[in-house]
Design a protein around this motif. Sequence first.
Motif, PDB file in Angstrom:
ATOM      1  N   VAL A  40     -28.779  31.674  74.419  1.00 45.18           N
ATOM      2  CA  VAL A  40     -28.066  30.006  75.329  1.00 45.18           C
ATOM      3  C   VAL A  40     -26.556  30.430  75.419  1.00 45.18           C
ATOM      4  O   VAL A  40     -25.665  30.477  74.414  1.00 45.18           O
ATOM      5  CB  VAL A  40     -27.961  29.091  74.578  1.00 45.18           C
ATOM      6  CG1 VAL A  40     -26.898  28.065  75.936  1.00 45.18           C
ATOM      7  CG2 VAL A  40     -28.985  28.218  74.612  1.00 45.18           C
ATOM      8  N   ARG A  41     -25.845  30.847  76.487  1.00 49.02           N
ATOM      9  CA  ARG A  41     -24.669  31.482  77.118  1.00 49.02           C
ATOM     10  C   ARG A  41     -23.661  30.555  77.316  1.00 49.02           C
ATOM     11  O   ARG A  41     -23.679  29.907  77.987  1.00 49.02           O
ATOM     12  CB  ARG A  41     -24.428  32.222  78.243  1.00 49.02           C
ATOM     13  CG  ARG A  41     -25.412  34.078  77.879  1.00 49.02           C
ATOM     14  CD  ARG A  41     -25.791  35.025  78.482  1.00 49.02           C
ATOM     15  NE  ARG A  41     -26.426  35.933  78.764  1.00 49.02           N
ATOM     16  CZ  ARG A  41     -25.611  37.188  77.656  1.00 49.02           C
ATOM     17  NH1 ARG A  41     -24.575  37.195  77.154  1.00 49.02           N
ATOM     18  NH2 ARG A  41     -26.619  38.398  76.863  1.00 49.02           N
ATOM     19  N   GLU A  42     -22.949  30.171  76.603  1.00 48.82           N
ATOM     20  CA  GLU A  42     -21.943  29.043  76.280  1.00 48.82           C
ATOM     21  C   GLU A  42     -20.800  29.056  77.248  1.00 48.82           C
ATOM     22  O   GLU A  42     -20.463  28.576  77.585  1.00 48.82           O
ATOM     23  CB  GLU A  42     -21.682  28.523  75.192  1.00 48.82           C
ATOM     24  CG  GLU A  42     -23.046  27.884  74.292  1.00 48.82           C
ATOM     25  CD  GLU A  42     -23.016  27.418  72.526  1.00 48.82           C
ATOM     26  OE1 GLU A  42     -20.838  27.751  71.971  1.00 48.82           O
ATOM     27  OE2 GLU A  42     -23.072  26.951  71.685  1.00 48.82           O
ATOM     28  N   ASN A  43     -20.049  30.526  77.231  1.00 48.42           N
ATOM     29  CA  ASN A  43     -18.894  30.490  78.232  1.00 48.42           C
ATOM     30  C   ASN A  43     -19.185  31.725  79.088  1.00 48.42           C
ATOM     31  O   ASN A  43     -18.607  32.532  79.405  1.00 48.42           O
ATOM     32  CB  ASN A  43     -18.012  31.332  77.157  1.00 48.42           C
ATOM     33  CG  ASN A  43     -17.953  29.884  76.097  1.00 48.42           C
ATOM     34  OD1 ASN A  43     -17.393  29.111  76.258  1.00 48.42           O
ATOM     35  ND2 ASN A  43     -17.962  30.881  74.932  1.00 48.42           N
ATOM     36  N   ALA A  49     -24.034  35.718  73.717  1.00 47.33           N
ATOM     37  CA  ALA A  49     -23.918  34.369  73.057  1.00 47.33           C
ATOM     38  C   ALA A  49     -23.734  34.525  71.524  1.00 47.33           C
ATOM     39  O   ALA A  49     -24.153  35.145  71.026  1.00 47.33           O
ATOM     40  CB  ALA A  49     -25.369  34.138  73.229  1.00 47.33           C
TER      41      ALA A  49
END
Length: 71
Positions: A40-43, A49
């Motif tokens: 999950v790529r939060e930024n 990730a």
Amino acid sequence: MMSENLAREMWGTPSAAIGKRLREFPSQSWHEVIGVAQDVRENGVQEKAPEIMYCSSLMGDSQNTGYVCGR
């Protein structure tokens, strides 16, 4: 459960993580990896990730399970 990036960092491939055991501190019990979740790529897509261990709030050391979250 753990992220793909954490599985790759620790064991080379996500599939190699299944069934492996880990613990955060020597005084804690061992915890078995039961699955690998897609990263999950939060930024945003430009950033890598994070390596993450997912855990249940119902888990506890009395059941020979536990939690390790974040990295």
